[in-house]
Design a protein around this motif. Structure first.
Motif, PDB file in Angstrom:
ATOM      1  N   GLN A   1      94.864 -36.753 -14.752  1.00 17.11           N
ATOM      2  CA  GLN A   1      94.722 -37.287 -13.555  1.00 17.11           C
ATOM      3  C   GLN A   1      94.635 -36.038 -12.811  1.00 17.11           C
ATOM      4  O   GLN A   1      95.608 -35.081 -12.427  1.00 17.11           O
ATOM      5  CB  GLN A   1      95.894 -38.109 -13.397  1.00 17.11           C
ATOM      6  CG  GLN A   1      95.764 -38.792 -12.082  1.00 17.11           C
ATOM      7  CD  GLN A   1      96.897 -39.656 -11.642  1.00 17.11           C
ATOM      8  OE1 GLN A   1      97.946 -38.853 -11.471  1.00 17.11           O
ATOM      9  NE2 GLN A   1      96.880 -40.684 -11.487  1.00 17.11           N
TER      10      GLN A   1
ATOM     11  N   GLY B   1      92.707 -34.870  -8.667  1.00 15.90           N
ATOM     12  CA  GLY B   1      92.060 -34.898  -7.480  1.00 15.90           C
ATOM     13  C   GLY B   1      91.531 -36.394  -7.365  1.00 15.90           C
ATOM     14  O   GLY B   1      90.462 -36.759  -6.874  1.00 15.90           O
ATOM     15  N   GLY B   2      92.596 -37.278  -7.760  1.00 20.30           N
ATOM     16  CA  GLY B   2      92.312 -38.559  -7.296  1.00 20.30           C
ATOM     17  C   GLY B   2      91.562 -39.558  -8.296  1.00 20.30           C
ATOM     18  O   GLY B   2      91.020 -40.484  -8.018  1.00 20.30           O
ATOM     19  N   ARG B   3      91.240 -38.893  -9.488  1.00 17.54           N
ATOM     20  CA  ARG B   3      90.558 -39.718 -10.230  1.00 17.54           C
ATOM     21  C   ARG B   3      91.028 -39.137 -11.906  1.00 17.54           C
ATOM     22  O   ARG B   3      91.564 -38.103 -11.818  1.00 17.54           O
ATOM     23  CB  ARG B   3      89.110 -39.681 -10.307  1.00 17.54           C
ATOM     24  CG  ARG B   3      88.752 -38.286 -10.762  1.00 17.54           C
ATOM     25  CD  ARG B   3      87.092 -38.152 -10.348  1.00 17.54           C
ATOM     26  NE  ARG B   3      86.271 -37.100 -10.700  1.00 17.54           N
ATOM     27  CZ  ARG B   3      85.626 -36.767 -11.842  1.00 17.54           C
ATOM     28  NH1 ARG B   3      85.575 -37.995 -12.746  1.00 17.54           N
ATOM     29  NH2 ARG B   3      85.131 -35.610 -12.157  1.00 17.54           N
TER      30      ARG B   3
ATOM     31  N   GLU C   1      97.413 -48.756 -12.040  1.00 16.33           N
ATOM     32  CA  GLU C   1      96.362 -47.808 -12.170  1.00 16.33           C
ATOM     33  C   GLU C   1      96.567 -46.344 -11.296  1.00 16.33           C
ATOM     34  O   GLU C   1      96.124 -45.466 -11.639  1.00 16.33           O
ATOM     35  CB  GLU C   1      95.209 -48.517 -11.799  1.00 16.33           C
ATOM     36  CG  GLU C   1      94.356 -48.962 -12.839  1.00 16.33           C
ATOM     37  CD  GLU C   1      93.283 -49.755 -12.395  1.00 16.33           C
ATOM     38  OE1 GLU C   1      92.261 -49.285 -11.553  1.00 16.33           O
ATOM     39  OE2 GLU C   1      93.238 -50.891 -12.762  1.00 16.33           O
ATOM     40  N   THR C   2      97.297 -46.562 -10.090  1.00 13.99           N
ATOM     41  CA  THR C   2      97.231 -45.585  -9.242  1.00 13.99           C
ATOM     42  C   THR C   2      98.529 -44.534  -9.512  1.00 13.99           C
ATOM     43  O   THR C   2      98.708 -43.666  -8.690  1.00 13.99           O
ATOM     44  CB  THR C   2      97.513 -45.940  -7.494  1.00 13.99           C
ATOM     45  OG1 THR C   2      98.356 -46.825  -7.563  1.00 13.99           O
ATOM     46  CG2 THR C   2      95.919 -46.743  -7.414  1.00 13.99           C
ATOM     47  N   ALA C   3      99.399 -44.899 -10.340  1.00 14.72           N
ATOM     48  CA  ALA C   3     100.861 -44.224 -10.461  1.00 14.72           C
ATOM     49  C   ALA C   3     100.334 -42.590 -10.992  1.00 14.72           C
ATOM     50  O   ALA C   3      99.404 -42.524 -11.584  1.00 14.72           O
ATOM     51  CB  ALA C   3     101.624 -44.819 -11.476  1.00 14.72           C
ATOM     52  N   PRO C   4     101.041 -41.889 -10.462  1.00 15.31           N
ATOM     53  CA  PRO C   4     101.090 -40.319 -10.759  1.00 15.31           C
ATOM     54  C   PRO C   4     101.117 -40.151 -12.262  1.00 15.31           C
ATOM     55  O   PRO C   4     102.204 -40.751 -12.685  1.00 15.31           O
ATOM     56  CB  PRO C   4     101.790 -39.678 -10.008  1.00 15.31           C
ATOM     57  CG  PRO C   4     102.828 -40.564  -9.468  1.00 15.31           C
ATOM     58  CD  PRO C   4     102.514 -41.873  -9.453  1.00 15.31           C
TER      59      PRO C   4
ATOM     60  N   PRO D   1      86.673 -38.811  -5.203  1.00 16.48           N
ATOM     61  CA  PRO D   1      86.474 -40.357  -4.872  1.00 16.48           C
ATOM     62  C   PRO D   1      85.974 -40.452  -3.504  1.00 16.48           C
ATOM     63  O   PRO D   1      86.172 -39.323  -2.938  1.00 16.48           O
ATOM     64  CB  PRO D   1      87.954 -40.598  -5.212  1.00 16.48           C
ATOM     65  CG  PRO D   1      88.643 -39.531  -5.681  1.00 16.48           C
ATOM     66  CD  PRO D   1      87.949 -38.432  -5.786  1.00 16.48           C
TER      67      PRO D   1
END
Lengths: 602, 554
Positions: free
Chosen positions: B34, B36-38, B168-171, B370
């Motif tokens: 994970q 840079g946001g993807r 999904e967005t968790a680091p 993104p």
């Protein structure tokens, strides 16, 4: 007449207009790059001469098409395209004149039945006389002087707006004022890493406190000699037991208050507002038992702070848990003030060792004293203005640079040139002069969004400088604004506003809607778009901003678009056949030695 | 007797020593990370990090993946190795660093007096969203190079462990967590605990075998490491193998680089043909350019698959798309006019575009990022951007043909007929462009109306699209009025393209304001300005030549 119309529809005028339009637009974009979007709208795009240029283009386009009547088959594309341009320009004018644009900022759990327009209004009220006067001010993005707006509440009184600052820099300073009963002192604090000045102004409680970095400054008013003695000789290091910090947001105004155990019984006024905080209750380990909050232990397991917010519309109870900062917003019902509270408890043990307090005191005969307490020692003594004193911590020294026995706070406004005009970080401000029988007797500065109380010639005035309010005739309630992020980052990925639409006029509609980027909500003639969001000091979203639009020229603009594209396409289909014909024609002409300029072949 | 065994022994010896040098990093390339946001393959992550720090994707003969693992295994060695690229002379001068040196060690930069102060000041300016001067931008870059190198060396930046049931967005969890007990708290259930301790051991094994240069163990542990990572997550859809391996393939394959090389090759064929007029060379040239075009399309398709959207969200992607469009239109025009010059001009334009995209990472950043919220999942957005940039392609083709014609004008006498033809092609390209630009700009209005509530808001990007359209409309009308003759149209096709360049590049990089600020950046201005000056100079020169020759003719 025919000559005029053929001139108005001439190809050469058309080319001149196209080039002129292009040049104006090029200049406009560079102008915008230096002076910002508001400036370019005000000075170019929304001016009469720019409108006139568009009208000229429309006229040229119309006559160019009419000139060719009766139209031949190969001219169909050309006519359609030119008609499309005309329709589009007409649509733009209709949007410009009859359209409505506004903003609807909403905090979570807030409901509004109006929107704010880009226009600004100044309202002057004299409640005793039942007078309320409002003027719309469209002053643009430049500094302006002169009689910009005048109010005459009665024949002998005149209130005049004589200066407008589009971006105002507000500097607060302490000045000497014989009528004031409060003392002011300017401290210069210095250590090897930093140096700065700090003013302290006494208040009605006789105890002014200020948090400066890790240090606290306390300025006390002493009544007599015995209180001076106890001031100088009491060790205070352990007196102040800081519990934490309370952050409050009410209607977009923020306060941060240090909360110490000694303050729990006090009533704390919020500076610059009518609000007061009282009835504090601190819990180090809060737990709900039988529907009431109790302290379960002395450990800092679940610190919380409960208090009463007292304001003009009554009192409300608030509670904030350090470990669950969003608890209140999730579980509290709609409140009158809709304050956002956040209590950050200190780890008390760590904090007390870092706590440094500099006490200053002034006696009734205007002498200054200081006291610094540290773990090792207690320093105290009289302050001579201009002399430096060592505080004994972090190599910090302080100097009392100025002392006014009678001081007052004064705000000075000056024009501010923002580095980025599209993000100026400064508000507009107005300067008002109050005249009685033709003589200037009072002056006042007023910042945008500000609401001020002024006493002038024994009468109470309220002046407010606010955005113009446009009624919606229905209301929108923001239940929750959500911001989704890209995986593992804080980059916003989605904006979502969960709103409830309430319209009692339309048969009592109550509907839930979701407004997101690219998915607006339309009700009656207005359309609501997700435009931006509001955040707190830490950047967490606490509300949404919707833009509200009504565009009556829309269908014309769409029709125009369609015509333009169809027209160009048509021209393309016939171009090949037609070009061949034109080329043959040209060849013929060349043999006849005619000038090709005469072939206005559209 | 001895010689009988010497050869096999030698072979054995060589094979051992050669395999000892080649640790296999292949299995590690496709590990999801994970960043840079993807979620991207480790290969892409390594390339981006190594590119940012060293300015290149391979450094000291090591590829990016190998380099990053080496950083992780022996950080103490790499802080003393000159890795960090500084290109700004001003920065070197300010800190008294040798001008001719390009790479510096992390320790060296950290020890620079006042560096932290400069860096802090830039950080504050960034936070206040103020514009940075070129010097400050260089300081900003240096700070992030230092920061990212530091975090990558420590493993804190290498977030390849999926989070435990957090959506999904968790680091994701960094590699450095394996060294602490934090990870045991996250994966607290007994089954996961077993995996985690296994993961820790495997990582240890990888590290040791790397340092001892033991390819067999390294290979085994790497594979095990990858497998364990994929077994960890509880609910989210970990491996993502499909797209990640196509991304790794895309990284290795360099379709756009291969495409520009082939475009250049086709150009060589075309020019050879023009000089020697030999048969078949033109056919070979066309075949080469078609091949280049197919590779170009393939690369574009791969990028679509990887990003899951039409790749016209960044400057880099639009340059690739415009180059593609120019060649596409040249094929269409070639089909109806059967003239090689059209394809030649398009190959030149496309080759230049792709060479720039391939070689200017600071200006044309090829990183897949993104999109800004307003750009996501919208049909009209994609359509209007694709159509507008396609019009740029048509105008670029006109410009390429215009340049070809300008050279012809210098020797006007022998080329009258050719010039007439060229003007016809230029005019045709301009027509295609005008249709597309008008349609695209209007579709942009439709999109703006749909998502912002206003059809037209005089936003600089909108205004410049309109200006470009007006410039070409002036050309079309000027031709009809008889104001523009052949030379006029050729010159105008080049000059009006400067308007396209402004709408395309200038609004984002020169004006730097407006709502379309998603692809904003800086840099490359010098290249653009030199191009503009060159073109204007060329036109003036050709005009003078043309006038002289014109007189001679009379």
């Amino acid at each position: 007449m025919k000559k005029l119309s053929s001139y108005l529809g001439s190809l050469k005028l058309g080319i001149v207009l196209i080039c002129l339009f292009a040049i104006v637009l090029i200049v406009a974009t560079f102008f915008e790059s230096s002076y910002g979007t508001r400036a370019v709208q005000y000075s170019i795009y929304k001016t009469a001469w720019f409108g006139l240029l568009l009208i000229l283009i429309a006229i040229n386009v119309t006559f160019a098409a009419l000139k060719k009547y009766p139209w031949k088959k190969h001219q169909v594309g050309f006519v359609i395209t030119h008609l499309g341009i005309l329709v589009m320009i007409v649509g733009s004018f209709i949007s410009f004149w009859f359209g409505v644009e506004g903003n609807l900022p909403l905090y979570n759990n807030e409901e509004k039945d109006y929107m704010l327009s880009d226009e600004q209004t100044l309202t002057l009220e004299i409640p005793q006389k039942n007078i309320s006067l409002t003027k719309i001010l469209n002053l643009g993005p430049y500094v302006k002087k002169g009689a910009l707006a005048t109010f005459s509440p009665d024949p002998t009184t005149e209130v005049r707006v004589d200066t407008f600052l589009p971006y105002a820099k507000v500097e607060e300073s302490i000045v000497e004022d014989k009528t004031s009963n409060y003392e002011g002192i300017k401290l210069h604090l210095k250590n090897p890493f930093a140096a700065f000045d700090q003013w302290l102004l006494m208040n009605e409680t006789g105890n002014e406190e200020l948090q400066v970095g890790p240090a606290t400054l306390i300025f006390k008013k002493l009544k007599d000699a015995s209180s001076l003695h106890s001031f100088l000789h009491t060790k205070t290091a352990s007196q102040k037991n800081s519990l934490g910090e309370l952050k409050l947001t009410i209607h977009n105004q923020h306060w941060t208050l240090p909360i110490s155990s000694s303050e729990l019984s006090k009533t704390i006024p919020l500076n610059g507002s009518a609000f007061k905080l009282k009835n504090f209750q601190y819990f180090s380990d809060a737990q709900v038992q039988n529907g009431k909050l109790v302290n379960r232990s002395e450990t800092l397991t679940n610190p919380a702070l409960q208090f009463v917010l007292e304001g003009p519309e009554g009192s409300e109870k608030y509670i904030s848990f350090t470990n669950f900062p969003n608890f209140s917003s999730m579980h509290q019902k709609t409140t009158v003030y809709n304050a956002k509270v956040e209590f950050m408890a200190h780890d008390s043990h760590v904090h007390s060792s870092q706590q440094h307090t500099l006490y200053l005191a002034v006696t009734p005969n205007q002498k200054l004293y200081y006291k610094v307490s540290s773990a090792k020692e207690n320093r105290s003594g009289e302050i001579v203005v201009g002399k430096s004193y060592d505080t004994g911590w972090m190599d910090l020294t302080f100097t009392a640079e100025q002392f006014f026995p009678h001081a007052t706070k004064k705000s000075s406004f000056s024009p501010f040139i923002p580095k980025d005009p599209n993000n100026p970080k400064a508000l507009p401000a107005l300067h008002l002069s109050f005249f009685k029988n033709g003589t200037l007797t009072h002056k006042e500065w007023l910042e945008f969004y500000e609401n001020k109380h002024v006493v002038f010639e024994g009468e109470h005035y309220t002046i407010s400088y606010l955005p113009k309010i446009l009624p919606l005739y229905f209301s929108l309630h923001l239940k929750q604004f959500e911001m989704g992020t890209d995986p593992g980052t804080n980059n916003p990925a989605t904006y979502k506003s969960h709103v409830t639409l309430k319209d009692s006029a339309a048969g009592g509609i109550v509907q839930d809607h979701l407004v997101t980027m690219n998915e607006p909500l339309t009700h009656k003639k207005f359309t609501f778009y997700q435009s931006s969001y509001q955040n707190d000091e830490e950047g967490r979203p606490i509300g949404s901003v919707l833009s509200v639009m009504y565009d009556p020229g829309r269908s014309l603009k769409y029709a125009g678009s369609l015509l333009i594209v169809l027209g160009i396409l048509w021209m393309f289909f016939f171009k090949k056949i037609y070009m061949e014909a034109a080329q043959e024609y040209l060849k013929k002409k060349e043999t006849l030695k005619l000038k090709p300029e005469e072939t206005h072949a559209f | 007797m001895l010689s009988k065994y010497a050869l096999p022994l030698l072979i054995l010896f060589v094979s051992i020593s050669s395999s000892a040098e080649t640790l296999n990093f292949k299995p590690l390339e496709t590990i999801p990370i994970q960043h840079g946001g993807r979620i991207k393959p480790f290969d892409t992550f390594s390339r981006e990090v190594v590119q940012l720090i060293t300015g290149k994707q391979t450094f000291q003969g090591m590829n990016a993946v190998e380099m990053v693992w080496s950083w992780i295994y022996s950080p103490e060695k790499w802080v003393q190795t000159p890795l960090i690229e500084i290109t700004s002379l001003e920065v070197k001068q300010t800190f008294g660093l040798p001008k001719e040196q390009r790479h510096f060690t992390a320790l060296q930069i950290q020890a620079l007096p006042q560096f932290s102060q400069f860096s802090q000041a830039v950080h504050l300016k960034n936070q206040a969203e103020e514009k940075l001067s070129p010097f400050e931008q260089s300081i900003d870059r240096l700070s992030s190079q230092l920061f990212i190198l530091d975090r990558t060396l420590s493993g804190e930046f290498v977030t390849l462990i999926p989070p435990y049931e957090q959506g999904e967005t968790a680091p994701w969890i960094p590699l450095s967590a394996l060294a602490s007990s934090d990870i045991d708290k996250i994966y607290a259930d007994p089954a996961s605990q077993v995996k985690i301790s296994e993961l820790k051991m495997t990582f240890q094994g990888m590290s040791e075998s790397y340092l001892q240069k033991d390819p067999k163990t390294f290979s085994l542990t790497s594979l095990k490491f990858r497998q364990l990572l994929s077994e960890l997550p509880k609910e989210s859809g970990y491996p993502y193998v499909g797209t990640l391996s196509s991304e790794v393939f895309y990284n290795h394959f360099h379709p756009f680089r291969k495409a520009w090389i082939l475009y250049v090759v086709s150009l060589i064929f075309f020019i050879t043909f023009f000089i020697f007029k030999k048969k078949y060379i033109d056919t070979i040239g066309i075949a080469t350019s078609v091949l280049a075009f197919l590779l170009h399309v393939f690369g574009f398709y791969l990028r679509c698959v990887i990003t899951g959207r039409a790749p016209v969200g960044t400057m880099y992607e639009s340059v690739v798309w415009v180059s593609l469009g120019a060649v596409f239109f040249s094929f269409i025009l070639f089909y109806s006019y059967k003239n090689l010059i059209i394809v030649t001009a398009a190959s030149t334009v496309s080759a230049i575009g792709l060479i720039l995209a391939d070689n200017l990472p600071m200006v044309l950043d090829s990183t897949i990022r993104p999109l800004a919220p307003v750009l996501r999942s919208n049909f009209w957005l994609t359509t209007h951007v694709l159509i507008i940039t396609l019009s740029y392609a048509a105008f670029a083709l006109a410009m390429g043909l215009g340049n070809w014609a300008i050279f012809k004008f210098m020797k006007y006498k022998n080329h009258e007929k050719e010039i007439k033809q060229l003007v016809q092609f230029i005019y045709r390209s301009i027509q295609i462009g005008v249709l597309l630009l008008a349609a695209g700009t209007i579709l942009g209005g439709v999109w703006a109306d749909y998502s912002w509530g206003r059809f037209w808001g005089w936003d600089p990007k909108e205004v410049w699209a309109l200006i470009a359209l007006l410039l070409y409309l002036a050309v079309i009308h000027g031709k009809y009025a008889g104001w523009l003759k052949d030379f006029g149209i050729v010159a105008a096709s080049i000059l009006a393209f400067q308007g396209v360049l402004m709408a395309w590049y200038g609004v984002n990089f020169v004006l730097g304001v407006g709502l379309h600020s998603y692809g904003f950046g800086s840099g490359g201005l010098n290249y653009v300005l030199s191009y503009v000056t060159l073109e204007i100079g060329l036109i003036c020169f050709a005009f003078l030549q043309y006038r002289e020759k014109g007189h001679e003719r009379r």
